[in-house]
Motif scaffolding. Sequence first.
Motif, short mmCIF file in Angstrom:
data_model
loop_
_atom_site.label_atom_id
_atom_site.label_comp_id
_atom_site.label_asym_id
_atom_site.label_seq_id
_atom_site.Cartn_x
_atom_site.Cartn_y
_atom_site.Cartn_z
N THR A 1 -6.51 3.36 -0.76
CA THR A 1 -5.96 3.54 0.58
C THR A 1 -6.05 5.01 0.96
O THR A 1 -5.78 5.89 0.13
N LEU A 2 -6.41 5.27 2.21
CA LEU A 2 -6.51 6.64 2.72
C LEU A 2 -5.72 6.72 4.02
O LEU A 2 -6.01 6.01 4.98
N ALA A 3 -4.73 7.60 4.06
CA ALA A 3 -3.97 7.87 5.28
C ALA A 3 -3.84 9.38 5.40
O ALA A 3 -3.44 10.05 4.46
N GLY A 4 -4.17 9.91 6.56
CA GLY A 4 -4.07 11.36 6.76
C GLY A 4 -4.50 11.74 8.16
O GLY A 4 -5.10 10.94 8.88
N GLY A 5 -4.20 12.97 8.52
CA GLY A 5 -4.58 13.50 9.81
C GLY A 5 -3.43 13.66 10.77
O GLY A 5 -3.50 14.49 11.69
N LEU A 6 -2.37 12.87 10.60
CA LEU A 6 -1.27 12.95 11.55
C LEU A 6 -0.54 14.29 11.44
O LEU A 6 -0.08 14.84 12.45
N ASN A 7 -0.42 14.83 10.22
CA ASN A 7 0.19 16.15 10.08
C ASN A 7 -0.59 17.20 10.87
O ASN A 7 -0.01 18.15 11.40
N HIS B 1 -17.80 1.64 7.11
CA HIS B 1 -17.65 1.47 5.66
C HIS B 1 -17.03 0.13 5.29
O HIS B 1 -16.61 -0.04 4.14
N ASP B 2 -17.01 -0.80 6.23
CA ASP B 2 -16.48 -2.14 5.97
C ASP B 2 -15.08 -2.05 5.38
O ASP B 2 -14.73 -2.76 4.42
N ALA B 3 -14.26 -1.18 5.94
CA ALA B 3 -12.91 -0.96 5.45
C ALA B 3 -11.92 -1.87 6.16
O ALA B 3 -12.15 -2.32 7.28
N THR B 4 -10.82 -2.12 5.50
CA THR B 4 -9.70 -2.84 6.12
C THR B 4 -8.86 -1.85 6.92
O THR B 4 -8.59 -0.74 6.45
N VAL B 5 -8.46 -2.24 8.12
CA VAL B 5 -7.61 -1.39 8.95
C VAL B 5 -6.24 -2.04 9.09
O VAL B 5 -6.14 -3.22 9.44
N VAL B 6 -5.20 -1.27 8.82
CA VAL B 6 -3.83 -1.72 9.03
C VAL B 6 -3.36 -1.13 10.36
O VAL B 6 -3.23 0.09 10.49
N GLU C 1 -4.35 9.28 20.08
CA GLU C 1 -5.26 8.20 20.47
C GLU C 1 -6.67 8.46 19.98
O GLU C 1 -7.38 7.53 19.56
N GLN C 2 -7.10 9.72 20.00
CA GLN C 2 -8.44 10.05 19.52
C GLN C 2 -8.55 9.79 18.02
O GLN C 2 -9.56 9.22 17.56
N LEU C 3 -7.52 10.15 17.27
CA LEU C 3 -7.55 9.92 15.82
C LEU C 3 -7.50 8.43 15.50
O LEU C 3 -8.25 7.95 14.64
N VAL C 4 -6.66 7.69 16.20
CA VAL C 4 -6.55 6.25 15.97
C VAL C 4 -7.87 5.55 16.25
O VAL C 4 -8.32 4.69 15.49
N ALA C 5 -8.50 5.91 17.37
CA ALA C 5 -9.79 5.30 17.71
C ALA C 5 -10.85 5.65 16.67
O ALA C 5 -11.69 4.81 16.34
N PHE C 6 -10.79 6.85 16.13
CA PHE C 6 -11.79 7.26 15.15
C PHE C 6 -11.61 6.50 13.84
O PHE C 6 -12.60 6.21 13.15
N VAL C 7 -10.38 6.16 13.50
CA VAL C 7 -10.14 5.35 12.30
C VAL C 7 -10.90 4.03 12.42
O VAL C 7 -11.53 3.56 11.45
N ASP C 8 -10.88 3.42 13.60
CA ASP C 8 -11.62 2.17 13.80
C ASP C 8 -13.12 2.39 13.60
O ASP C 8 -13.81 1.55 13.01
N VAL D 1 -8.98 1.02 2.46
CA VAL D 1 -8.00 0.64 3.47
C VAL D 1 -7.61 1.88 4.26
O VAL D 1 -7.26 2.91 3.68
N LEU D 2 -7.70 1.77 5.59
CA LEU D 2 -7.33 2.86 6.49
C LEU D 2 -6.19 2.40 7.40
O LEU D 2 -5.94 1.20 7.54
N PHE D 3 -5.53 3.36 8.04
CA PHE D 3 -4.35 3.05 8.84
C PHE D 3 -4.46 3.61 10.26
O PHE D 3 -4.83 4.77 10.44
N ARG D 4 -4.14 2.76 11.23
CA ARG D 4 -3.89 3.23 12.59
C ARG D 4 -2.41 3.59 12.62
O ARG D 4 -1.55 2.73 12.55
N SER D 5 -2.11 4.89 12.67
CA SER D 5 -0.74 5.36 12.48
C SER D 5 0.21 4.82 13.55
O SER D 5 -0.22 4.40 14.63
#
Length: 258
Positions: free
Chosen positions: A81-87, A153-158, A140-147, A118-122
């Motif tokens: 799982t990878l979550a980051g960028g919001l800080n 990379h055929d990742a799962t998005v939460v 919104e820019q970061l969330v859209a980029f996660v998608d 696994v990636l996350f839309r914060s």
Amino acid sequence: MHTPHPTFTSFVAVGDSFTEGMSDLAADGTYRGWADLLAERLSVDTPTLRYANLAVRGKLIRQIADEQVDTATALGGDLITLAGGLNDVLRPRCDVGAVCAVFEQAAAKLAAGGAHLVLFRSTDPTRRLRSSARLMPRIEQLVAFVDTVAARHDATVVDLFTARAFDDPRMWADDRLHLSTEGHRRVAEATAQALGLPAEFDWRAPLPAAPPQAWTDRRRADVRWARTHLGPWLARRATGRSSGDGRPPKRADLTPWR
């Protein structure tokens, strides 16, 4: 016909305070959090599950990429799982394009090792913290980029961003920045369901209505929050310090969960 859900033998969590587990206190005074809860859930099907959590509070995406990604790749987990960028985007000055570029590099390196990513839309902080509304274009820019990265990379998005349950203050700790115990429980369930595990409850469902709070009580809580949490946070930002400076990963090695 019942479709079996995927099973994983090893799980590596990468990120910042969200993944470290602040502020979900366990009985021994350490932080638990959604990643630990997910490891427990995965271990039901795989009692020999091995788990590492490299997350450290306060880390920016460049620090996550430099300090955690190579280690996670070397550990060789089959779920990462990878979550980051919001800080980054919460800071006064932020080059969102640069944040997205580093996020993409980190995700590509993790996925290249063969793990399921696994990636996350914060969560959306602007609906509960009015002062953060000015940050919405960045978020919104970061969330859209996660998608976008997930599709590559055929990742799962939460998807936590659209879940209105997280507008409830009870999903958050006293500092209003980190999830409460209930918030972490919801993220763990959201991640489990996104991975195809059977639903245990509706993680998007709102909490029962809270009793109304007097205006004076709300103002006192705001003053207490500003003094206890906002002031120290601003002081660290002004001096370039982080709450994670010098702190080791929560669970540096891929070891049996049980």
